[in-house]
Design a protein around this motif. Structure first.
Motif, PDB file in Angstrom:
ATOM      1  N   HIS A 211       0.833  -1.197   0.000  1.00 49.82           N
ATOM      2  CA  HIS A 211       0.000   0.000   0.000  1.00 49.82           C
ATOM      3  C   HIS A 211       0.874   1.256   0.000  1.00 49.82           C
ATOM      4  O   HIS A 211       1.832   1.355   0.782  1.00 49.82           O
ATOM      5  CB  HIS A 211      -0.896   0.024   1.245  1.00 49.82           C
ATOM      6  CG  HIS A 211      -1.891  -1.089   1.291  1.00 49.82           C
ATOM      7  ND1 HIS A 211      -3.240  -0.881   1.079  1.00 49.82           N
ATOM      8  CD2 HIS A 211      -1.748  -2.419   1.530  1.00 49.82           C
ATOM      9  CE1 HIS A 211      -3.883  -2.033   1.200  1.00 49.82           C
ATOM     10  NE2 HIS A 211      -2.993  -2.984   1.464  1.00 49.82           N
ATOM     11  N   LEU A 212       0.532   2.226  -0.851  1.00 50.09           N
ATOM     12  CA  LEU A 212       1.214   3.516  -0.874  1.00 50.09           C
ATOM     13  C   LEU A 212       0.473   4.511   0.018  1.00 50.09           C
ATOM     14  O   LEU A 212      -0.719   4.352   0.288  1.00 50.09           O
ATOM     15  CB  LEU A 212       1.282   4.062  -2.305  1.00 50.09           C
ATOM     16  CG  LEU A 212       2.055   3.219  -3.322  1.00 50.09           C
ATOM     17  CD1 LEU A 212       1.868   3.787  -4.727  1.00 50.09           C
ATOM     18  CD2 LEU A 212       3.530   3.153  -2.963  1.00 50.09           C
ATOM     19  N   GLU A 213       1.187   5.543   0.462  1.00 51.18           N
ATOM     20  CA  GLU A 213       0.568   6.536   1.328  1.00 51.18           C
ATOM     21  C   GLU A 213      -0.544   7.317   0.630  1.00 51.18           C
ATOM     22  O   GLU A 213      -1.416   7.878   1.286  1.00 51.18           O
ATOM     23  CB  GLU A 213       1.627   7.509   1.872  1.00 51.18           C
ATOM     24  CG  GLU A 213       2.465   6.901   2.989  1.00 51.18           C
ATOM     25  CD  GLU A 213       3.265   7.940   3.742  1.00 51.18           C
ATOM     26  OE1 GLU A 213       3.427   9.064   3.222  1.00 51.18           O
ATOM     27  OE2 GLU A 213       3.735   7.622   4.854  1.00 51.18           O
ATOM     28  N   ASN A 214      -0.517   7.375  -0.707  1.00 48.47           N
ATOM     29  CA  ASN A 214      -1.564   8.104  -1.434  1.00 48.47           C
ATOM     30  C   ASN A 214      -2.851   7.294  -1.570  1.00 48.47           C
ATOM     31  O   ASN A 214      -3.818   7.745  -2.202  1.00 48.47           O
ATOM     32  CB  ASN A 214      -1.064   8.535  -2.819  1.00 48.47           C
ATOM     33  CG  ASN A 214      -0.702   7.353  -3.725  1.00 48.47           C
ATOM     34  OD1 ASN A 214      -1.032   6.205  -3.442  1.00 48.47           O
ATOM     35  ND2 ASN A 214      -0.022   7.645  -4.820  1.00 48.47           N
ATOM     36  N   GLY A 215      -2.866   6.112  -0.992  1.00 44.91           N
ATOM     37  CA  GLY A 215      -4.063   5.274  -1.016  1.00 44.91           C
ATOM     38  C   GLY A 215      -4.089   4.252  -2.128  1.00 44.91           C
ATOM     39  O   GLY A 215      -4.953   3.363  -2.141  1.00 44.91           O
ATOM     40  N   ASN A 216      -3.171   4.342  -3.086  1.00 43.39           N
ATOM     41  CA  ASN A 216      -3.109   3.370  -4.175  1.00 43.39           C
ATOM     42  C   ASN A 216      -2.422   2.087  -3.732  1.00 43.39           C
ATOM     43  O   ASN A 216      -1.676   2.071  -2.748  1.00 43.39           O
ATOM     44  CB  ASN A 216      -2.361   3.942  -5.386  1.00 43.39           C
ATOM     45  CG  ASN A 216      -3.135   5.035  -6.089  1.00 43.39           C
ATOM     46  OD1 ASN A 216      -4.359   5.095  -6.006  1.00 43.39           O
ATOM     47  ND2 ASN A 216      -2.428   5.909  -6.786  1.00 43.39           N
TER      48      ASN A 216
END
Length: 237
Positions: A211-216
């Motif tokens: 999981h990326l911090e931008n939600g992707n």
């Protein structure tokens, strides 16, 4: 002491359980038929039925006569902090990492993979396989899926290096956490040959969602570890 090989039905049961954990199969999904699963795993329908029986008894699956077998309940999941990337970990061990990309192509996302990556069914995705080495020893086999639209520049050259470093240092997208499930398995004949181990040697399979911090979602990866040489290690914080 001689270790007993895990029965085939138990390995299939664990595989299906982890797919439910990951959301590959969600509540009310119709899973493949016994015949389809028997063909996929190259076993008898009796073996498949035995694997499904345990999940039915646990209340995770339910059979509907004349229709099929449905997912009855989801499995509680726990999120784990970010793992150190393979390249960084191998360098910290004083070894030299090397990656071979043995497959790289664009496919249409199946409904199951689309759910994990938070995409729509049919969206373009990368499918790639990587063999991860430390010096001359094969440590990991990886099979990954990643959004094409979110990562149009992805290439074999990038995948030969550190995927984590590329996203964090080149693209400036910070990884938030990894979500993974671990299954103890015995290697297939092909994997045993690649790892130079017996088919009775226990190894581990890790299904990982980054999981990326931008939600992707960065990707969904299935890793098979050569556990005789490379143990899974993480620290919970």
């Amino acid at each position: 002491m001689v270790q007993k090989k895990t029965p085939q039905y138990k390995q299939i049961e664990n595989e299906l359980l982890n797919q439910i954990r990951l959301g590959y199969y969600k509540k009310e999904d119709l899973i493949p038929t016994e015949m389809e699963l028997a063909e996929k795993y190259n076993v008898s329908r009796v073996t498949i039925r035995k694997a499904l029986d345990k999940l039915v008894n646990l209340g995770l699956l339910r059979r509907v006569s004349g229709v099929g077998t449905f997912v009855q309940e989801q499995v509680t999941k726990e999120k784990f902090p970010q793992l150190m990337g393979f390249t960084e970990e191998i360098i910290n061990m004083g070894l030299t990492p090397h990656t071979n990309v043995s497959a790289f192509q664009v496919l249409s996302a199946s409904i199951n993979i689309a759910r994990i990556l938070k995409l729509n069914e049919g969206d373009p995705i990368y499918y790639f396989k990587r063999e991860r080495y430390a010096n001359e020893d094969l440590f990991l086999l990886e099979t990954s899926y990643m959004s094409v639209d979110q990562n149009p520049e992805m290439s074999i050259q990038i995948l030969k290096g550190s995927k984590y470093q590329y996203f964090e240092k080149v693209r400036g997208e910070k990884i938030s956490y990894n979500e993974h499930t671990v299954t103890a398995i015995h290697p297939s004949t092909e994997t045993a040959k690649l790892f130079r181990i017996s088919e009775d040697t226990p190894i581990i399979k890790v299904a990982n969602i980054t999981h990326l911090e931008n939600g992707n979602i960065l990707d969904y990866t299935e890793q098979i570890h050569n556990s005789q040489k490379f143990q899974l290690h993480y620290i919970k914080q």
